[in-house]
Design a protein around this motif. Structure first.
Motif, mmCIF file in Angstrom:
data_model
loop_
_atom_site.group_PDB
_atom_site.id
_atom_site.type_symbol
_atom_site.label_atom_id
_atom_site.label_comp_id
_atom_site.label_asym_id
_atom_site.label_seq_id
_atom_site.Cartn_x
_atom_site.Cartn_y
_atom_site.Cartn_z
ATOM 1 N N ASN A 252 18.506 -71.493 15.696
ATOM 2 C CA ASN A 252 19.393 -70.367 15.379
ATOM 3 C C ASN A 252 19.582 -69.422 16.553
ATOM 4 N N ARG A 255 22.252 -71.519 18.953
ATOM 5 C CA ARG A 255 23.591 -71.713 18.381
ATOM 6 C C ARG A 255 24.480 -70.493 18.594
ATOM 7 N N ARG A 256 23.876 -69.393 19.021
ATOM 8 C CA ARG A 256 24.633 -68.139 19.079
ATOM 9 C C ARG A 256 25.505 -68.015 20.323
ATOM 10 N N GLU A 258 28.301 -68.032 23.007
ATOM 11 C CA GLU A 258 29.758 -68.065 22.889
ATOM 12 C C GLU A 258 30.291 -69.441 23.291
ATOM 13 N N THR A 281 29.482 -75.018 13.936
ATOM 14 C CA THR A 281 30.293 -73.903 13.446
ATOM 15 C C THR A 281 31.140 -74.336 12.249
#
Ligand SMILES: [Mn+2]
Length: 326
Positions: A252, A255-256, A258, A281
Protein backbone atom coordinates in the motif's frame (compact mmCIF):
# COMPACT_ATOMS: atom_id res chain seq x y z
CA UNK A 1 -24.96 -11.20 -7.59
CA UNK A 2 -23.03 -14.10 -9.00
CA UNK A 3 -24.93 -17.14 -10.07
CA UNK A 4 -24.29 -20.31 -8.17
CA UNK A 5 -25.93 -19.13 -4.95
CA UNK A 6 -28.21 -21.88 -3.71
CA UNK A 7 -29.54 -20.30 -0.55
CA UNK A 8 -31.12 -16.97 0.44
CA UNK A 9 -30.29 -14.80 3.46
CA UNK A 10 -33.50 -15.99 5.07
CA UNK A 11 -32.58 -19.59 4.24
CA UNK A 12 -29.24 -19.03 5.99
CA UNK A 13 -31.01 -17.70 9.09
CA UNK A 14 -33.23 -20.78 9.22
CA UNK A 15 -30.30 -23.12 8.74
CA UNK A 16 -28.33 -21.47 11.55
CA UNK A 17 -31.30 -21.85 13.90
CA UNK A 18 -31.61 -25.53 13.02
CA UNK A 19 -28.07 -26.44 14.21
CA UNK A 20 -26.27 -26.07 17.54
CA UNK A 21 -22.52 -26.59 17.17
CA UNK A 22 -20.64 -24.45 14.65
CA UNK A 23 -17.14 -23.98 13.34
CA UNK A 24 -16.39 -20.79 11.43
CA UNK A 25 -13.36 -20.91 9.13
CA UNK A 26 -11.28 -17.88 8.20
CA UNK A 27 -8.87 -17.66 5.26
CA UNK A 28 -5.08 -18.02 5.43
CA UNK A 29 -3.12 -14.86 6.25
CA UNK A 30 -6.26 -13.61 8.01
CA UNK A 31 -7.30 -10.00 7.39
CA UNK A 32 -9.80 -7.81 9.21
CA UNK A 33 -12.67 -8.88 6.92
CA UNK A 34 -12.35 -12.59 7.53
CA UNK A 35 -11.69 -12.08 11.28
CA UNK A 36 -14.44 -9.48 11.77
CA UNK A 37 -16.94 -11.55 9.77
CA UNK A 38 -16.11 -14.76 11.64
CA UNK A 39 -16.27 -13.29 15.13
CA UNK A 40 -19.41 -11.23 14.46
CA UNK A 41 -21.11 -14.42 13.33
CA UNK A 42 -19.73 -16.45 16.26
CA UNK A 43 -20.87 -13.93 18.89
CA UNK A 44 -24.30 -13.78 17.27
CA UNK A 45 -24.63 -17.58 17.28
CA UNK A 46 -23.53 -17.70 20.93
CA UNK A 47 -26.06 -14.99 21.82
CA UNK A 48 -28.88 -17.25 20.64
CA UNK A 49 -27.60 -20.18 22.70
CA UNK A 50 -25.41 -21.95 20.13
CA UNK A 51 -21.83 -23.13 20.48
CA UNK A 52 -19.50 -21.65 17.89
CA UNK A 53 -15.71 -21.54 17.52
CA UNK A 54 -13.31 -19.87 15.06
CA UNK A 55 -10.75 -21.79 12.99
CA UNK A 56 -7.80 -20.34 11.11
CA UNK A 57 -4.73 -22.07 9.68
CA UNK A 58 -2.50 -19.05 10.39
CA UNK A 59 -2.00 -17.03 13.53
CA UNK A 60 -3.75 -13.71 13.84
CA UNK A 61 -1.28 -10.88 13.10
CA UNK A 62 -0.44 -8.78 16.13
CA UNK A 63 -1.89 -5.68 14.49
CA UNK A 64 -5.33 -7.34 14.28
CA UNK A 65 -5.40 -8.91 17.71
CA UNK A 66 -7.57 -6.02 18.92
CA UNK A 67 -10.36 -7.84 17.04
CA UNK A 68 -9.84 -11.15 18.85
CA UNK A 69 -9.37 -9.99 22.46
CA UNK A 70 -5.64 -10.66 22.16
CA UNK A 71 -6.14 -14.32 21.20
CA UNK A 72 -3.84 -15.37 18.42
CA UNK A 73 -4.27 -19.08 17.71
CA UNK A 74 -7.41 -20.71 16.37
CA UNK A 75 -6.38 -24.19 15.30
CA UNK A 76 -8.76 -27.15 15.47
CA UNK A 77 -6.48 -28.56 18.20
CA UNK A 78 -7.52 -25.61 20.40
CA UNK A 79 -11.19 -26.67 20.43
CA UNK A 80 -12.71 -27.91 23.70
CA UNK A 81 -12.62 -31.69 23.94
CA UNK A 82 -16.34 -32.03 24.58
CA UNK A 83 -17.26 -30.02 21.48
CA UNK A 84 -18.40 -31.88 18.38
CA UNK A 85 -18.89 -29.58 15.42
CA UNK A 86 -21.93 -30.33 13.28
CA UNK A 87 -22.14 -27.33 10.95
CA UNK A 88 -19.12 -25.80 9.21
CA UNK A 89 -19.13 -22.28 7.80
CA UNK A 90 -16.42 -20.40 5.90
CA UNK A 91 -16.32 -16.61 5.66
CA UNK A 92 -14.39 -14.59 3.07
CA UNK A 93 -12.75 -17.81 1.82
CA UNK A 94 -12.49 -17.85 -1.99
CA UNK A 95 -11.18 -21.37 -2.51
CA UNK A 96 -10.13 -24.55 -0.67
CA UNK A 97 -6.49 -23.43 -1.02
CA UNK A 98 -7.28 -20.41 1.13
CA UNK A 99 -8.05 -22.74 4.02
CA UNK A 100 -4.33 -23.52 4.13
CA UNK A 101 -3.65 -26.70 6.06
CA UNK A 102 -7.42 -27.18 6.46
CA UNK A 103 -7.97 -27.39 2.69
CA UNK A 104 -8.85 -31.07 3.10
CA UNK A 105 -11.94 -29.96 5.05
CA UNK A 106 -13.30 -27.86 2.16
CA UNK A 107 -15.71 -30.56 1.02
CA UNK A 108 -17.13 -30.75 4.55
CA UNK A 109 -17.98 -27.03 4.68
CA UNK A 110 -21.76 -26.71 4.83
CA UNK A 111 -22.07 -23.00 4.13
CA UNK A 112 -19.76 -20.55 2.42
CA UNK A 113 -20.31 -16.79 2.67
CA UNK A 114 -18.02 -14.84 0.39
CA UNK A 115 -17.59 -11.83 -1.87
CA UNK A 116 -14.65 -12.84 -4.09
CA UNK A 117 -15.55 -12.64 -7.80
CA UNK A 118 -13.49 -15.74 -8.57
CA UNK A 119 -15.05 -17.83 -5.79
CA UNK A 120 -14.42 -21.51 -6.43
CA UNK A 121 -17.49 -23.42 -5.34
CA UNK A 122 -16.64 -25.93 -2.60
CA UNK A 123 -19.34 -25.72 0.06
CA UNK A 124 -22.71 -27.43 -0.03
CA UNK A 125 -24.54 -24.11 0.38
CA UNK A 126 -23.18 -20.84 -0.96
CA UNK A 127 -24.04 -17.19 -0.75
CA UNK A 128 -21.56 -15.27 -2.89
CA UNK A 129 -22.07 -11.57 -3.57
CA UNK A 130 -19.18 -10.19 -5.59
CA UNK A 131 -20.67 -6.68 -5.42
CA UNK A 132 -20.22 -6.61 -1.66
CA UNK A 133 -17.30 -4.42 -0.60
CA UNK A 134 -16.55 -6.81 2.25
CA UNK A 135 -17.76 -10.24 3.28
CA UNK A 136 -19.04 -8.46 6.40
CA UNK A 137 -21.78 -6.89 4.26
CA UNK A 138 -23.24 -10.37 3.80
CA UNK A 139 -22.69 -11.18 7.48
CA UNK A 140 -24.51 -7.96 8.38
CA UNK A 141 -27.54 -9.00 6.33
CA UNK A 142 -27.59 -12.39 8.08
CA UNK A 143 -27.14 -10.91 11.56
CA UNK A 144 -29.88 -8.31 11.01
CA UNK A 145 -32.29 -11.17 10.40
CA UNK A 146 -31.12 -12.99 13.52
CA UNK A 147 -31.06 -9.99 15.86
CA UNK A 148 -34.00 -7.83 14.78
CA UNK A 149 -33.87 -5.85 18.05
CA UNK A 150 -30.39 -4.54 17.39
CA UNK A 151 -26.73 -5.50 17.20
CA UNK A 152 -24.44 -5.43 20.27
CA UNK A 153 -21.64 -2.89 20.24
CA UNK A 154 -18.83 -5.44 20.02
CA UNK A 155 -20.40 -7.26 17.06
CA UNK A 156 -21.02 -3.91 15.37
CA UNK A 157 -17.36 -2.95 15.87
CA UNK A 158 -16.16 -6.23 14.34
CA UNK A 159 -18.24 -5.69 11.20
CA UNK A 160 -17.22 -2.04 10.99
CA UNK A 161 -13.56 -3.04 11.10
CA UNK A 162 -14.15 -5.58 8.33
CA UNK A 163 -15.89 -3.02 6.11
CA UNK A 164 -13.34 -0.30 6.75
CA UNK A 165 -10.40 -2.62 6.06
CA UNK A 166 -11.64 -4.20 2.84
CA UNK A 167 -12.65 -0.84 1.37
CA UNK A 168 -9.41 0.86 2.43
CA UNK A 169 -11.28 3.16 4.78
CA UNK A 170 -14.22 3.55 2.35
CA UNK A 171 -11.90 4.82 -0.39
CA UNK A 172 -11.62 1.91 -2.83
CA UNK A 173 -13.93 1.43 -5.80
CA UNK A 174 -15.65 -1.50 -4.07
CA UNK A 175 -17.28 0.98 -1.68
CA UNK A 176 -20.99 1.25 -2.47
CA UNK A 177 -23.93 3.24 -1.07
CA UNK A 178 -24.85 0.04 0.79
CA UNK A 179 -21.38 -0.06 2.40
CA UNK A 180 -21.91 3.45 3.73
CA UNK A 181 -25.46 2.68 4.88
CA UNK A 182 -24.25 -0.34 6.84
CA UNK A 183 -21.34 1.63 8.28
CA UNK A 184 -23.79 4.30 9.47
CA UNK A 185 -26.01 1.67 11.10
CA UNK A 186 -23.01 0.06 12.80
CA UNK A 187 -21.96 3.41 14.27
CA UNK A 188 -25.53 3.82 15.54
CA UNK A 189 -25.11 0.44 17.25
CA UNK A 190 -22.02 1.74 18.98
CA UNK A 191 -19.13 0.69 16.72
CA UNK A 192 -16.08 2.59 17.91
CA UNK A 193 -15.14 3.81 14.43
CA UNK A 194 -12.41 6.27 15.39
CA UNK A 195 -10.52 3.73 17.49
CA UNK A 196 -10.99 1.01 14.86
CA UNK A 197 -9.61 3.25 12.09
CA UNK A 198 -6.65 4.25 14.22
CA UNK A 199 -5.92 0.56 14.88
CA UNK A 200 -6.33 -0.39 11.23
CA UNK A 201 -4.74 2.48 9.37
CA UNK A 202 -2.53 4.52 11.64
CA UNK A 203 -0.93 2.51 14.41
CA UNK A 204 1.96 0.28 13.31
CA UNK A 205 4.69 -1.66 15.00
CA UNK A 206 8.12 -0.10 14.64
CA UNK A 207 9.30 -3.03 12.51
CA UNK A 208 6.29 -2.56 10.19
CA UNK A 209 7.31 1.08 9.80
CA UNK A 210 10.88 -0.01 9.04
CA UNK A 211 9.52 -2.38 6.41
CA UNK A 212 7.68 0.54 4.81
CA UNK A 213 10.83 2.65 4.88
CA UNK A 214 12.69 -0.28 3.30
CA UNK A 215 10.08 -0.42 0.54
CA UNK A 216 10.29 3.29 -0.17
CA UNK A 217 14.04 3.00 -0.46
CA UNK A 218 14.09 -0.14 -2.63
CA UNK A 219 11.07 0.35 -4.88
CA UNK A 220 11.70 -0.01 -8.61
CA UNK A 221 9.56 1.54 -11.32
CA UNK A 222 9.07 -0.51 -14.47
CA UNK A 223 7.13 -0.21 -17.74
CA UNK A 224 7.66 3.55 -17.94
CA UNK A 225 6.52 4.07 -14.37
CA UNK A 226 3.25 2.17 -14.66
CA UNK A 227 4.47 -0.63 -12.41
CA UNK A 228 6.01 -0.24 -8.96
CA UNK A 229 7.79 -3.25 -7.58
CA UNK A 230 9.63 -4.19 -4.43
CA UNK A 231 11.03 -7.51 -3.30
CA UNK A 232 11.74 -8.64 0.23
CA UNK A 233 14.04 -11.63 0.45
CA UNK A 234 14.67 -14.01 3.34
CA UNK A 235 18.00 -12.22 3.78
CA UNK A 236 16.26 -8.81 4.05
CA UNK A 237 13.86 -10.26 6.61
CA UNK A 238 16.68 -11.67 8.72
CA UNK A 239 18.77 -8.52 8.43
CA UNK A 240 16.01 -6.12 9.42
CA UNK A 241 14.00 -8.38 11.72
CA UNK A 242 10.87 -8.18 9.55
CA UNK A 243 8.21 -10.75 10.32
CA UNK A 244 5.71 -11.62 7.61
CA UNK A 245 3.05 -9.47 9.21
CA UNK A 246 5.36 -6.43 9.21
CA UNK A 247 5.31 -6.50 5.42
CA UNK A 248 1.52 -6.68 4.85
CA UNK A 249 1.19 -2.93 4.27
CA UNK A 250 4.27 -2.48 2.12
CA UNK A 251 2.21 -2.92 -1.03
CA UNK A 252 0.00 0.00 0.00
CA UNK A 253 3.04 2.25 0.23
CA UNK A 254 4.45 1.54 -3.22
CA UNK A 255 1.04 1.72 -4.94
CA UNK A 256 0.74 5.39 -4.06
CA UNK A 257 3.35 6.72 -6.52
CA UNK A 258 1.91 8.97 -9.22
CA UNK A 259 1.39 7.19 -12.55
CA UNK A 260 1.52 3.71 -11.05
CA UNK A 261 -1.23 1.45 -12.34
CA UNK A 262 -0.02 -1.82 -10.88
CA UNK A 263 2.00 -2.37 -7.69
CA UNK A 264 3.72 -5.66 -6.99
CA UNK A 265 5.33 -6.96 -3.81
CA UNK A 266 7.33 -10.17 -3.84
CA UNK A 267 8.14 -11.96 -0.60
CA UNK A 268 10.28 -15.06 -0.56
CA UNK A 269 8.22 -17.78 1.07
CA UNK A 270 10.80 -20.52 0.72
CA UNK A 271 13.64 -20.95 -1.76
CA UNK A 272 12.13 -20.88 -5.26
CA UNK A 273 8.61 -19.86 -4.19
CA UNK A 274 7.58 -16.23 -4.15
CA UNK A 275 4.45 -14.87 -2.58
CA UNK A 276 3.21 -12.12 -4.85
CA UNK A 277 0.83 -9.40 -3.67
CA UNK A 278 -0.61 -6.99 -6.22
CA UNK A 279 -2.71 -3.84 -6.32
CA UNK A 280 -4.14 -2.06 -9.33
CA UNK A 281 -5.98 1.17 -9.90
CA UNK A 282 -8.77 -0.88 -11.46
CA UNK A 283 -7.87 -0.77 -15.17
CA UNK A 284 -6.04 -4.09 -14.97
CA UNK A 285 -7.90 -7.00 -13.38
CA UNK A 286 -5.35 -8.45 -10.98
CA UNK A 287 -7.70 -11.22 -9.82
CA UNK A 288 -7.63 -12.64 -13.38
CA UNK A 289 -3.86 -12.40 -13.66
CA UNK A 290 -3.26 -13.94 -10.23
CA UNK A 291 -5.73 -16.71 -11.05
CA UNK A 292 -3.43 -17.74 -13.92
CA UNK A 293 -0.87 -18.55 -11.24
CA UNK A 294 -3.29 -20.37 -8.96
CA UNK A 295 -4.15 -17.36 -6.82
CA UNK A 296 -7.01 -14.92 -6.75
CA UNK A 297 -8.60 -11.92 -5.07
CA UNK A 298 -10.30 -8.82 -6.37
CA UNK A 299 -9.78 -6.60 -9.44
CA UNK A 300 -7.81 -4.07 -7.41
CA UNK A 301 -6.12 -6.39 -4.90
CA UNK A 302 -5.02 -9.94 -5.54
CA UNK A 303 -2.21 -12.37 -4.82
CA UNK A 304 -0.61 -15.65 -5.79
CA UNK A 305 2.49 -17.77 -5.30
CA UNK A 306 4.92 -18.13 -8.20
CA UNK A 307 7.70 -20.68 -8.62
CA UNK A 308 10.86 -19.20 -10.09
CA UNK A 309 14.60 -19.10 -9.56
CA UNK A 310 14.57 -15.45 -8.60
CA UNK A 311 11.99 -12.89 -7.43
CA UNK A 312 12.61 -10.73 -10.52
CA UNK A 313 11.75 -13.66 -12.74
CA UNK A 314 8.51 -14.38 -10.88
CA UNK A 315 7.50 -10.74 -11.13
CA UNK A 316 8.42 -10.55 -14.83
CA UNK A 317 5.87 -13.27 -15.46
CA UNK A 318 3.14 -11.27 -13.69
CA UNK A 319 4.10 -8.07 -15.52
CA UNK A 320 3.98 -9.89 -18.89
CA UNK A 321 0.29 -10.58 -18.26
CA UNK A 322 -0.46 -6.91 -17.55
CA UNK A 323 0.09 -6.03 -21.23
CA UNK A 324 2.02 -2.77 -20.78
CA UNK A 325 4.52 -1.55 -23.39
CA UNK A 326 8.02 -2.14 -22.10
MN1 LIG B 1 -12.84 -9.76 2.11
Amino acid sequence: MTTGNNITINGIRKMLYRHDNFLVFMHENPDADTIGSAFALIYTLRSIGKKAYPVCCDKIPRSLMFLTDDERFFGTEDLPEDFTPEFLISVDVASPTQLGKYHFMAAKIDLSLDHHPGHEEFAQYRFIDSKAGACAEIIYRVICRMLPDGIPEKTASLMYAALAADTGGFRYSNTTPFTHKIAAKLIEYGANHAQICRNLFEMKTKTALSAEAFAMEHVEYLCGGKVSYVKITEKDKAEHGFEDEDTYDVINVIRRAEGVKVAILSREKQPGIFKISTRSTGEIDMSKICAMFGGGGHVGAAGCSVKADKADEAVERIIDECGFDR
